[in-house]
Design an enzyme around this catalytic site. Structure first.
Site, PDB file in Angstrom:
ATOM      1  N   TYR A 146       0.859  -1.187   0.000  1.00 22.52           N
ATOM      2  CA  TYR A 146       0.000   0.000   0.000  1.00 22.52           C
ATOM      3  C   TYR A 146       0.894   1.235   0.000  1.00 22.52           C
ATOM      4  CZ  TYR A 146      -3.467   3.410   1.649  1.00 22.52           C
ATOM      5  OH  TYR A 146      -4.294   4.507   1.781  1.00 22.52           O
ATOM      6  N   ASP A 241       9.295   2.537  -0.598  1.00 20.14           N
ATOM      7  CA  ASP A 241       8.308   3.233   0.222  1.00 20.14           C
ATOM      8  C   ASP A 241       8.650   2.928   1.675  1.00 20.14           C
ATOM      9  OD1 ASP A 241       6.165   3.948   1.802  1.00 20.14           O
ATOM     10  OD2 ASP A 241       4.646   3.368   0.334  1.00 20.14           O
ATOM     11  N   LYS A 269       5.083   9.462   8.368  1.00 19.96           N
ATOM     12  CA  LYS A 269       4.950   8.975   9.744  1.00 19.96           C
ATOM     13  C   LYS A 269       6.058   9.503  10.674  1.00 19.96           C
ATOM     14  CE  LYS A 269       2.341   4.994   8.105  1.00 19.96           C
ATOM     15  NZ  LYS A 269       0.930   5.146   8.360  1.00 19.96           N
TER      16      LYS A 269
HETATM   17  N1  HOZ Z   1      -0.529   2.868   6.279  1.00 19.08           N
HETATM   18  C1  HOZ Z   1      -1.512   3.009   7.296  1.00 19.08           C
HETATM   19  C2  HOZ Z   1      -2.111   1.697   7.667  1.00 19.08           C
HETATM   20  N2  HOZ Z   1      -1.516   0.578   7.129  1.00 19.08           N
HETATM   21  C3  HOZ Z   1      -2.512   3.973   6.879  1.00 19.08           C
HETATM   22  C4  HOZ Z   1      -3.530   4.238   7.896  1.00 19.08           C
HETATM   23  C5  HOZ Z   1      -4.719   4.818   7.242  1.00 19.08           C
HETATM   24  O1  HOZ Z   1      -4.926   4.566   6.047  1.00 19.08           O
HETATM   25  O2  HOZ Z   1      -5.456   5.484   7.928  1.00 19.08           O
END
Ligand code: HOZ
Length: 445
Positions: A146, A241, A269
């Protein structure tokens, strides 16, 4: 185990009237665990406090940023003193170079870095720069990774998209996605085949060098090395990433830990210490393409925001204290081993992959190498486990396909309390599964 979530329900219902699904990001919606979100009102050190006054040991840490725990006094004081000067300039401030210098010094592959306001923006922008630099259109991503909600990357995506069953979102133009090649994570043969079939056509390969968005999935030996070689030989760019792994798996991120140097890196983050920050960086010749130094346009009104920069700088400085990463490793290892033993003793099939301070308790007996295997995990058992942990004051990720994050605010005692809660929960589950229907659903109804 009597915990009231009455006020959370009231707040969630109120939010649902004015916010789609009641949340501002689907990953926190608790849909996969059959409940409603717990609504928070305070965070301190390793703890979250909800609107019903319940306290939780937090293993999400705002999905990664809170590596120091919540509201570290030095971070709070850095932000407060900046607040006395400004909230936003829309003009350069020295803090931007202060944070950029730290990132460049820490991360082996980064000569220059551009601040954004989120990890999504960072990934999206890195991709545009890679296409602008190479003059090519195709990109490779991996199923279950993701990279934020960018159109061309929201294809077979992990995290909330996977949890909610929309790994490829409606609204993403089919024509755009034709230029996204989706491969299987950890499949080295498929990588070779793809580069053989499309020589000189691939702009970039983007991946999470350690995946946190299908649960924790580590790269197999040779995977990152092969990627590095194939991209270099072909003239494609390798983009890590490191939104989750940057400054977490080592001060220099996964690339330091694994000794693989990508061409570009996306951050988020931790570099904002809990404030909305992303960044992307890379080799000087690649970053020279970014506007106004070069022609590839990318911008942001709040990029380099002084409060966010102050928070990031204070956080990174605290992570340079010797022993910090050993401490995280020690705590996370203690947790992973404890969870493994508890599941084993309860007779629950499991695997607990861990890299540094990220880990996942998968309700699946085999090693998880990719999204196909992750998807075989027992998500209904996970949902039961999740609520049993919540009702014991342990704030666990609300999906099987998310990682746990251990912070420096966790202590041995809190880790052991967590393991004890997991042991009780898993034993209860094993018992209940022997006489199905005997126990009430553990989620709030
Ligand atoms: N990468 C975060 C969770 N895997 C994102 C959190 C979100 O999308 O709120």
């Amino acid at each position: 185990m009597t915990m009231s979530w009455k006020n959370s329900r009231i707040e969630f219902e109120r939010a649902s009237r004015v916010i789609p699904g009641g949340v501002n990001s689907p990953a926190r919606a608790f849909r996969a665990v059959h409940g409603h979100p717990i609504v928070m009102q305070k965070a301190e050190g390793p703890f979250l406090y909800d609107v019903d006054g319940n306290r939780y040991i937090d293993y999400i840490g705002s999905w990664g940023p809170m590596i120091l725990g919540h509201r570290h006094p030095k971070v709070v004081s850095a932000v407060k003193s900046e607040l006395d000067r400004a909230m936003s300039y829309g003009a350069p401030s020295p803090l931007e170079a202060d944070l950029a210098e730290r990132v460049v010094a820490a991360v082996p592959s980064v000569d220059q870095v551009r601040m954004t306001s989120s990890g999504t923006e960072a990934a999206m922008s890195a991709l545009r720069v890679a296409r602008g630099y190479t003059g090519r259109d195709f990109i490779i991503k991996f199923a279950g990774c993701y990279h934020g909600h960018v159109d061309s990357l929201l294809v077979q995506a992990g995290s909330g998209a996977m949890t909610l069953g929309t790994p490829t979102s409606p609204g993403v133009p089919a024509d755009l996605v034709k230029q996204t090649l989706v491969l299987r994570y950890n499949d080295i043969d498929q990588l070779h085949d793809t580069f053989r079939q499309r020589p000189g056509q691939i702009a970039a390969v983007m991946l999470e060098p350690v995946v946190g968005n299908m649960g924790l999935v580590a790269p197999v030996s040779g995977f990152l090395e092969t990627l590095r070689k194939l991209t270099r030989d072909d003239g494609a760019l390798l983009i890590f990433d490191e939104v989750m792994t940057g400054f977490r798996l080592a001060y220099g991120g996964a690339q330091e830990r694994f000794g693989i140097i990508p061409d570009m890196t996306a951050f988020g983050k931790i570099i904002g210490g809990g404030m909305p920050v992303g960044a992307y960086g890379g080799r000087a010749d690649v970053m020279a393409k970014v506007s106004p130094a070069g022609p590839v346009y990318q911008a942001g009104t709040l990029s380099g925001n002084p409060l966010a920069m102050a928070s990031g700088i204070a956080t990174l400085d605290l992570l340079r204290v010797p022993g910090v990463y050993d401490r995280l490793e020690f705590l996370a290892d203690r947790l992973a081993r404890g969870l493994e033993k508890a599941a084993q003793d309860a007779g629950i099939p499991h695997t607990v992959p861990r890299v540094g301070s990220m880990l996942t308790l998968f309700f699946h007996p085999e090693p998880v190498l990719n999204v196909d295997i992750a998807s075989q995990a027992d998500t209904e058992r996970f949902a039961r486990f999740f609520w049993k942990m919540m009702s014991r004051g342990i704030y666990w990720p609300c999906s099987q396909f998310e990682a746990l994050f251990v912070s420096l605010a966790h202590t041995e005692e809190l880790i052991d309390e967590t393991i004890a809660a997991a042991r009780e929960s898993l034993c209860e589950i094993a018992h209940e599964e022997m006489s199905p229907g005997s126990a009430p659903a553990p989620w709030p109804t």
